[in-house]
Design an enzyme around this catalytic site. Structure first.
Site, PDB file in Angstrom:
ATOM      1  N   GLU A 105     -13.703 -12.012  15.944  1.00 48.80           N
ATOM      2  CA  GLU A 105     -13.559 -13.020  14.895  1.00 48.80           C
ATOM      3  C   GLU A 105     -12.153 -13.610  15.010  1.00 48.80           C
ATOM      4  O   GLU A 105     -11.171 -12.861  15.078  1.00 48.80           O
ATOM      5  CB  GLU A 105     -13.736 -12.388  13.510  1.00 48.80           C
TER       6      GLU A 105
ATOM      7  N   ARG B 175     -14.698   4.223  18.240  1.00 48.76           N
ATOM      8  CA  ARG B 175     -13.603   3.335  17.836  1.00 48.76           C
ATOM      9  C   ARG B 175     -12.275   3.964  18.257  1.00 48.76           C
ATOM     10  O   ARG B 175     -12.101   5.180  18.172  1.00 48.76           O
ATOM     11  CB  ARG B 175     -13.639   3.151  16.315  1.00 48.76           C
TER      12      ARG B 175
ATOM     13  N   LYS C  24      -7.151  -6.119  10.942  1.00 48.88           N
ATOM     14  CA  LYS C  24      -6.535  -7.437  10.995  1.00 48.88           C
ATOM     15  C   LYS C  24      -6.137  -7.915   9.600  1.00 48.88           C
ATOM     16  O   LYS C  24      -5.126  -8.607   9.438  1.00 48.88           O
ATOM     17  CB  LYS C  24      -7.487  -8.430  11.654  1.00 48.88           C
TER      18      LYS C  24
END
Length: 511
Positions: A205, A425, A435
């Protein structure tokens, strides 16, 4: 292009490395008779023969680094001489003599020819790397310091040559040629993967710069794409205009280049907004979705308690009426969202009527004010993955509970199923990898910017002094394991230290 080699041999590393540096994709086929020189089949089906001929041709066609081969008459002739000299490094009796000669030549030089990388450097590097343990022992002993400095510089500053070496090892493995195990490659296979037929995607994103966690995801995608001779798409998941900007798009592209990622093409989720709206309306008409104006906090409470919304069973006409309010971005529309009608009684929270669309009149960084509504990641990703032909979607373990939702949405859409592959992860000790939280530091001037040397972003750690090849080594060393690990930064910096120590200048001064 296609590289043909003898059935009993391996592809010349100098050819593979030159192709990697030049940005040329090669398919290796061991179809020639024993003892035959390598042949390069061009796109127009013309053929070139011989290792040095192939290296020169690939150097001429480089789209990434100019003047890899062709320079002025003097430097081009020097390159030719080094290409003719390089095979001496593969002859046992002359090996150390050749190392000593090149070491002396490099005493006051950074590159073999001129002041930039050439195919001469690639060829000599390839023969040294091909010597295996013999060269590793000399490198470790620091017997030839100038040669060791140069070799390490080529390895770290031009990661493509190292990538070619790994590809050669993979080819050796696939053709049953014995070699040392490469501990830096993920020991994992994609389920249902067919050679030459897989298509992967990395879908960040554009709401921030790439950090070390993103680096793991994109490098694993590239690893599997190369392993199965498939393709990789770079897709920007631009569905939230409130958080996204062209600055983030540009810097993600910069970071992708820094990591040496090779992708087939760039796509955007926003390319499919009209298709996604049509699918949403289809869901409403089929009773698979409904428009809900329940306040956010109340909706959260109802989902936690498995309580059905008052809007869940309203008529199709009422849903379409409210949907139109959302499309127009009216005051009423802003209060609504489109929810999927899945399983409110499920133990899995992601299956309890997730949000598919939300109303947000903020202009989009790429397409302006054309739309007032935007799909959520949960709704858009299964659709776009299928439409683009993605065969395998790699997702980190944080999405584990959403995997059933992903498959259910594709089933409701009636589109082709995509295989999901889960990896762990990346978590670093004492490190924020959100973020949203990193943005807070930037906006409140707690740091210089996204490239602050204290940040875990790709640009931040590179600014601090990390060699990109050390980062790649560190991430691929973890592989595609599903086990959750909390990694120490010391390990990464120790890898970096080993790479820069041979090439770092040292100065002594009297007080």
């Amino acid at each position: 292009m296609e590289l043909l080699i003898a059935a009993d041999s391996t592809p010349p590393l100098s050819v593979l490395a030159t192709a990697e540096v030049a940005g040329v994709s090669l398919t290796v086929n061991p179809t020639l008779t024993v003892g035959s020189p390598p042949i390069l089949v061009l796109t127009n089906r013309l053929k070139l023969r011989g290792t040095n001929v192939l290296v020169k041709y690939l150097g001429r066609t480089s789209t990434t680094i100019p003047n890899l081969y062709e320079r002025d008459a003097f430097e081009t002739r020097q390159i030719d001489e080094w290409l003719e000299y390089a095979p001496i490094l593969s002859r046992g009796s002359e090996y150390e003599g050749a190392c000593k000669y090149v070491d002396g030549y490099l005493l006051h030089r950074t590159f073999l020819v001129g002041h930039s990388l050439s195919v001469a450097d690639i060829a000599i590097w390839s023969y040294l790397a091909g010597a295996g343990k013999r060269w590793e022992s000399l490198l470790k002993s620091k017997k030839y310091q100038n040669l060791g400095r140069w070799y390490t510089m080529i390895s770290t500053q031009h990661a493509a040559v190292t990538s070619a070496s790994l590809k050669k090892k993979e080819h050796n493995c696939s053709t049953n040629v014995k070699h040392d195990n490469d501990s830096n490659r993920p020991e994992a296979d994609l389920p249902y993967a067919e050679l030459g037929k897989i298509l992967l995607r990395f879908a960040p994103e554009p709401s921030g710069y790439l950090h070390i966690g993103h680096a793991k995801a994109v490098l694993l995608n590239q690893y599997f794409a190369q392993k199965y001779k498939g393709k990789l798409f770079l897709r920007f998941d631009d569905t939230n205009p409130a958080k996204e900007s062209n600055e983030f798009v540009d810097n993600i592209l910069r970071d992708i280049g820094t990591l040496g990622i090779k992708y087939e093409k760039i796509t955007y989720t926003s390319d499919y907004f009209s298709n996604l709206m049509e699918m949403a309306e289809k869901f409403i008409k089929e009773g698979k979705a409904y428009v809900d104006d329940t306040p956010k906090e109340q909706m959260k409470y109802e989902r936690e308690k498995k309580i059905e919304s008052k809007c869940r069973n309203q008529s199709v006409d009422e849903n379409l009426k409210l949907w139109n309010e959302m499309v127009l971005g009216t005051e009423k529309g802003v209060q609504c969202c489109l929810r999927g009608k899945l399983e409110m009684g499920s133990k899995n929270g992601s299956m309890r009527d997730p949000v598919y669309y939300r109303c947000n009149p903020i202009p989009h960084h790429r397409i302006g004010s054309k739309y007032k509504i935007y799909p959520t990641y949960d709704f858009a990703c299964p659709f776009v993955d299928s439409i683009e032909g993605i065969t395998h979607a790699l997702r980190s373990s944080e999405y584990h509970d959403r995997n059933p939702q992903y498959s259910r949405i594709q089933e409701d859409m009636g589109v082709r199923k995509v295989h999901l592959y889960e990896f762990s992860r990346l978590n670093m000790v004492y490190t924020v990898l959100s973020k949203r939280k990193l943005l807070w530091f930037v906006e409140n001037n707690k740091v210089d910017g996204w490239d602050d040397a204290r940040f875990p972003t790709v640009q931040g750690i590179v600014r601090r002094g990390l060699q990109i090849q050390a980062l790649i080594h560190f991430i691929l060393d973890q592989g595609a394991s599903k086990n959750l690990n909390l990694m120490e930064w010391d390990k990464l910096w120790n890898i970096n230290k080993k790479m820069i120590d041979p090439v770092c200048p040292r100065h002594t001064a009297n007080p």
